[in-house]
Design a protein around this motif. Structure first.
Motif, PDB file in Angstrom:
ATOM      1  N   VAL A 125       3.667   1.578 -15.607  1.00 40.38           N
ATOM      2  CA  VAL A 125       4.658   1.417 -14.545  1.00 40.38           C
ATOM      3  C   VAL A 125       5.970   0.982 -15.186  1.00 40.38           C
ATOM      4  N   ILE A 126       7.059   1.617 -14.755  1.00 40.90           N
ATOM      5  CA  ILE A 126       8.407   1.262 -15.194  1.00 40.90           C
ATOM      6  C   ILE A 126       9.069   0.531 -14.024  1.00 40.90           C
ATOM      7  N   ALA A 150       0.826  -1.211   0.000  1.00 41.29           N
ATOM      8  CA  ALA A 150       0.000   0.000   0.000  1.00 41.29           C
ATOM      9  C   ALA A 150       0.862   1.264   0.000  1.00 41.29           C
ATOM     10  N   GLN A 151       2.078   1.162   0.514  1.00 45.42           N
ATOM     11  CA  GLN A 151       2.954   2.316   0.610  1.00 45.42           C
ATOM     12  C   GLN A 151       3.923   2.422  -0.568  1.00 45.42           C
ATOM     13  N   ALA A 152       3.877   1.485  -1.492  1.00 47.22           N
ATOM     14  CA  ALA A 152       4.830   1.472  -2.599  1.00 47.22           C
ATOM     15  C   ALA A 152       4.701   2.731  -3.462  1.00 47.22           C
ATOM     16  N   VAL A 153       5.834   3.320  -3.780  1.00 44.47           N
ATOM     17  CA  VAL A 153       5.893   4.445  -4.695  1.00 44.47           C
ATOM     18  C   VAL A 153       6.576   3.923  -5.950  1.00 44.47           C
ATOM     19  N   LEU A 154       5.855   3.988  -7.062  1.00 45.14           N
ATOM     20  CA  LEU A 154       6.313   3.375  -8.299  1.00 45.14           C
ATOM     21  C   LEU A 154       6.711   4.407  -9.341  1.00 45.14           C
ATOM     22  N   LEU A 155       7.664   4.055 -10.175  1.00 45.04           N
ATOM     23  CA  LEU A 155       8.019   4.866 -11.332  1.00 45.04           C
ATOM     24  C   LEU A 155       6.900   4.729 -12.347  1.00 45.04           C
ATOM     25  N   VAL A 156       6.441   5.829 -12.900  1.00 39.88           N
ATOM     26  CA  VAL A 156       5.399   5.784 -13.927  1.00 39.88           C
ATOM     27  C   VAL A 156       5.797   6.669 -15.090  1.00 39.88           C
ATOM     28  N   ALA A 157       5.354   6.265 -16.278  1.00 39.93           N
ATOM     29  CA  ALA A 157       5.724   6.995 -17.485  1.00 39.93           C
ATOM     30  C   ALA A 157       4.532   7.107 -18.419  1.00 39.93           C
ATOM     31  N   HIS A 158       4.661   8.010 -19.368  1.00 38.00           N
ATOM     32  CA  HIS A 158       3.669   8.180 -20.427  1.00 38.00           C
ATOM     33  C   HIS A 158       3.596   6.862 -21.222  1.00 38.00           C
ATOM     34  N   PRO A 159       2.424   6.501 -21.717  1.00 37.79           N
ATOM     35  CA  PRO A 159       2.289   5.228 -22.438  1.00 37.79           C
ATOM     36  C   PRO A 159       3.160   5.100 -23.690  1.00 37.79           C
ATOM     37  N   VAL A 193       6.285   5.734 -23.946  1.00 35.36           N
ATOM     38  CA  VAL A 193       7.660   5.390 -23.589  1.00 35.36           C
ATOM     39  C   VAL A 193       7.853   3.889 -23.824  1.00 35.36           C
ATOM     40  N   THR A 194       8.881   3.534 -24.583  1.00 35.95           N
ATOM     41  CA  THR A 194       9.106   2.124 -24.914  1.00 35.95           C
ATOM     42  C   THR A 194       9.977   1.406 -23.897  1.00 35.95           C
ATOM     43  N   THR A 195      10.669   2.143 -23.057  1.00 33.63           N
ATOM     44  CA  THR A 195      11.513   1.546 -22.022  1.00 33.63           C
ATOM     45  C   THR A 195      10.612   0.927 -20.955  1.00 33.63           C
ATOM     46  N   GLN A 196      10.850  -0.333 -20.632  1.00 40.25           N
ATOM     47  CA  GLN A 196      10.032  -1.033 -19.642  1.00 40.25           C
ATOM     48  C   GLN A 196      10.667  -1.101 -18.261  1.00 40.25           C
ATOM     49  N   LEU A 203      18.343  10.330 -14.440  1.00 40.20           N
ATOM     50  CA  LEU A 203      17.182  11.027 -15.009  1.00 40.20           C
ATOM     51  C   LEU A 203      16.615  12.033 -14.014  1.00 40.20           C
ATOM     52  N   PHE A 204      16.425  11.618 -12.759  1.00 39.53           N
ATOM     53  CA  PHE A 204      15.837  12.517 -11.769  1.00 39.53           C
ATOM     54  C   PHE A 204      16.810  13.604 -11.313  1.00 39.53           C
ATOM     55  N   ALA A 205      18.116  13.365 -11.414  1.00 37.00           N
ATOM     56  CA  ALA A 205      19.098  14.400 -11.087  1.00 37.00           C
ATOM     57  C   ALA A 205      19.277  15.355 -12.262  1.00 37.00           C
ATOM     58  N   MET A 206      18.615  15.058 -13.385  1.00 38.76           N
ATOM     59  CA  MET A 206      18.650  15.860 -14.602  1.00 38.76           C
ATOM     60  C   MET A 206      20.029  15.835 -15.264  1.00 38.76           C
ATOM     61  N   ARG A 207      20.809  14.790 -14.983  1.00 39.32           N
ATOM     62  CA  ARG A 207      22.091  14.590 -15.659  1.00 39.32           C
ATOM     63  C   ARG A 207      21.887  13.853 -16.977  1.00 39.32           C
ATOM     64  N   GLN A 208      20.811  13.097 -17.074  1.00 29.31           N
ATOM     65  CA  GLN A 208      20.462  12.408 -18.310  1.00 29.31           C
ATOM     66  C   GLN A 208      19.113  12.955 -18.750  1.00 29.31           C
ATOM     67  N   ARG A 209      19.039  13.413 -19.981  1.00 31.56           N
ATOM     68  CA  ARG A 209      17.820  14.082 -20.449  1.00 31.56           C
ATOM     69  C   ARG A 209      17.041  13.271 -21.461  1.00 31.56           C
ATOM     70  N   THR A 210      17.514  12.064 -21.735  1.00 29.14           N
ATOM     71  CA  THR A 210      16.809  11.205 -22.683  1.00 29.14           C
ATOM     72  C   THR A 210      16.633   9.810 -22.095  1.00 29.14           C
ATOM     73  N   TRP A 211      15.628   9.126 -22.598  1.00 34.11           N
ATOM     74  CA  TRP A 211      15.437   7.719 -22.258  1.00 34.11           C
ATOM     75  C   TRP A 211      16.557   6.925 -22.914  1.00 34.11           C
ATOM     76  N   PRO A 212      16.809   5.694 -22.472  1.00 35.58           N
ATOM     77  CA  PRO A 212      17.879   4.892 -23.080  1.00 35.58           C
ATOM     78  C   PRO A 212      17.761   4.740 -24.603  1.00 35.58           C
ATOM     79  N   ASN A 213      16.551   4.833 -25.159  1.00 40.34           N
ATOM     80  CA  ASN A 213      16.377   4.703 -26.614  1.00 40.34           C
ATOM     81  C   ASN A 213      16.542   6.042 -27.344  1.00 40.34           C
TER      82      ASN A 213
END
Length: 150
Positions: A146-147, A31-40, A42-45, A55-65
């Motif tokens: 969910v990612i 019930a307390q889980a905080v999950l990574l979520v993305a726009h549908p 996004v192809t990265t699973q 990504l969250f530190a804003m050092r990477q600005r793109t998805w792996p693809n």
């Protein structure tokens, strides 16, 4: 200039070797889980902790693809933000804020987009191609995906 370089190196070390920072590395109750979520679209699973942190530190600005990533976060004092940052990124909220501030003030980057509630987070992620954020499990719906974290 030298002081900036030393501080940037120190912050990079904190963000890269901080797995010891969060006391609880495991998941909370379901019930307390905080999950990574993305726009549908996004192809990265799944993402590694290091890629998620970058990504969250804003050092990477793109998805792996190569797709542009748009990062959304809750306010630093929001309990869901604190749980996500500690559990999933293994850093403290103030450390992440320091990374954002440094990028903004040095002119080398930007901070993620802030939203004030989980409902707003859900809406923004669902409406923004390439978006990434986080939500508690009970706030999810079928407009986002969910990612998983490796």
């Amino acid at each position: 200039m030298r002081r900036r370089v030393v501080m940037a190196i120190g912050l990079a070390l904190l963000l890269s070797v901080a797995p010891w920072v969060a006391a609880d590395q495991g998941d909370d109750d379901e019930a307390q889980a905080v999950l990574l979520v993305a726009h549908p679209d996004v192809t990265t699973q799944s993402l590694t902790r290091d890629t998620t942190r970058a990504l969250f530190a804003m050092r990477q600005r793109t998805w792996p693809n190569g797709q542009a990533a748009r990062i959304f976060v809750l306010p630093n004092r929001h309990p869901v933000h604190a749980r996500f940052v500690k559990q999933r990124l293994s850093v403290y909220p103030h450390q992440l804020q320091l990374a954002w501030d440094r990028a903004v003030f040095s002119g080398t980057g930007q901070a993620p987009e802030r939203v004030s509630t989980q409902a707003e987070m859900l809406e923004r992620i669902a409406d923004t191609p390439g978006a990434l954020g986080y939500l508690e499990r009970e706030k999810l719906d079928d407009r986002v995906q969910v990612i998983t974290m490796e």
